[in-house]
Design a protein around this motif. Sequence first.
Motif, PDB file in Angstrom:
ATOM      1  N   ARG A 122      17.473  -0.085 -82.256  1.00 30.04           N
ATOM      2  CA  ARG A 122      18.768  -0.218 -81.383  1.00 30.04           C
ATOM      3  C   ARG A 122      18.854   0.730 -80.491  1.00 30.04           C
ATOM      4  O   ARG A 122      18.638   2.054 -81.186  1.00 30.04           O
ATOM      5  CB  ARG A 122      19.864  -0.362 -82.171  1.00 30.04           C
ATOM      6  N   GLU A 124      21.387   2.638 -77.845  1.00 29.49           N
ATOM      7  CA  GLU A 124      22.722   2.735 -77.043  1.00 29.49           C
ATOM      8  C   GLU A 124      22.802   3.816 -76.029  1.00 29.49           C
ATOM      9  O   GLU A 124      22.315   5.100 -76.548  1.00 29.49           O
ATOM     10  CB  GLU A 124      24.070   2.565 -77.990  1.00 29.49           C
ATOM     11  N   LEU A 135      30.291   3.298 -74.080  1.00 27.85           N
ATOM     12  CA  LEU A 135      29.012   2.663 -74.150  1.00 27.85           C
ATOM     13  C   LEU A 135      28.767   1.986 -72.790  1.00 27.85           C
ATOM     14  O   LEU A 135      29.452   1.108 -72.140  1.00 27.85           O
ATOM     15  CB  LEU A 135      29.140   1.525 -75.090  1.00 27.85           C
ATOM     16  N   SER A 138      23.014  -1.265 -74.074  1.00 28.02           N
ATOM     17  CA  SER A 138      22.346  -1.361 -75.438  1.00 28.02           C
ATOM     18  C   SER A 138      21.047  -2.123 -75.282  1.00 28.02           C
ATOM     19  O   SER A 138      21.053  -3.124 -74.543  1.00 28.02           O
ATOM     20  CB  SER A 138      23.199  -1.954 -76.358  1.00 28.02           C
TER      21      SER A 138
END
Length: 429
Positions: A122, A124, A135, A138
Amino acid sequence: MTTDREERRRARLEERRRTRGRQKRAKRRIRPALALVLGGVVVVGVLGFGGARLLAGDDATAPARAVATRKGSEEATGATGRVTIERTPASYRVVYRLEEFTGPKVALSTDKVWVRRPFESRLETWRGAPPGDKLLSSQVGAFARRRNESSSAEAVVLAVPPSSAPSDVRLLPALADAEAGGLLQAREVRVVLDRRCQVYRSGQLLSGLSLTKPSEHQYTDSCVDAAGIVLEELFVVDGETLSRRIAVEVEEEPSLDGRLFETGPRTLAVADGGGLVRRMGEGLPPGEFLLVDPATIPAGFERLGRFNVIPSQPENFSDPTREGARETSFADVYVRGADFLVIDQGGTLQGVDPFTEDPGSPRLDLGPYGSGELRLSALGVEVRAKRTGGRFVRVRGTVDADDLASVAKSLAPTEGSGPLEFLEEPGAG
């Protein structure tokens, strides 16, 4: 196909080239005025000292660029010796500070990376310096799945051929061959977060889909520690650092929540580029099928299963003249802790050439399948060979090229008769 980070770097490079072009055109427009200065004092008086500097070639309208530093990274001193990759953690977490130097001020953002090998990662990206305040995007990788999402666009989930996690740099399997071929150049040893790391120079980011030779014009310096984790990377064009990513937190072997790597089901149909990966029963497809000699599978690997793979290929569905190039394959997948191995065999619908080989790539002897192309990447190593009638065989994984070649050589043809049984899509739940 390139990773999101490669696309961002290329976009910045292109913008920088456009800026240079505008500056050069502005200077060309200014040059005719020089004759007026030489021909009369009045013009000089009107232009003043600022105009004189401009005519001398100093483009005062061009914004100054921020200058890169190496804060947080020090060159190791004394008899340090080369840093070798000694371990491969099953999981890790890194927080990076991303600095971009394409404007008058340093643009700061934060990359947060979680990896659970062999298939899950993952990434981000957050606005601002660590820990970030918003954010922005992603990317999640899971077995046979990719999910991309941003603050300005809905999530897109694709099915992809079984392969390594997109944010998991695994340099060790490719290292020896890449150095021998000039794709990686070992340089100095540095220290980041009290961790010694070895700098390797490559043509592009190690997270790219292939390793390329560095040049004087463009290169990336990546500092890799004994766990194989990238602690610092600099992207350099024409002697100027355009971006730097440096680790500010590193954790090996963390216990990671599986929800980090959930992707959800595909959001696009096969014809729209969504791809398709389905688990299969043990029946072999009708016609010739290749079976591996189990003795050539490296020790410790266990079979995960067989999967039918239709890669993302929207152009072969939208253009009727390309229908014959549609590709499908059957992939046998093996895992050993943090490592994976995939034997992928298939072909195109009407015998169209399945891929274009790079004449500069190394070649390996694949026995009955002739000379195979070796493709080196920090995301895994692959050997592949074309067969007759648009068919192919690819063997890839996180083992070295010799092991992959041994597996490919052992593949023996047998006649399949079916029936074929297509089961669930991984990650469809």
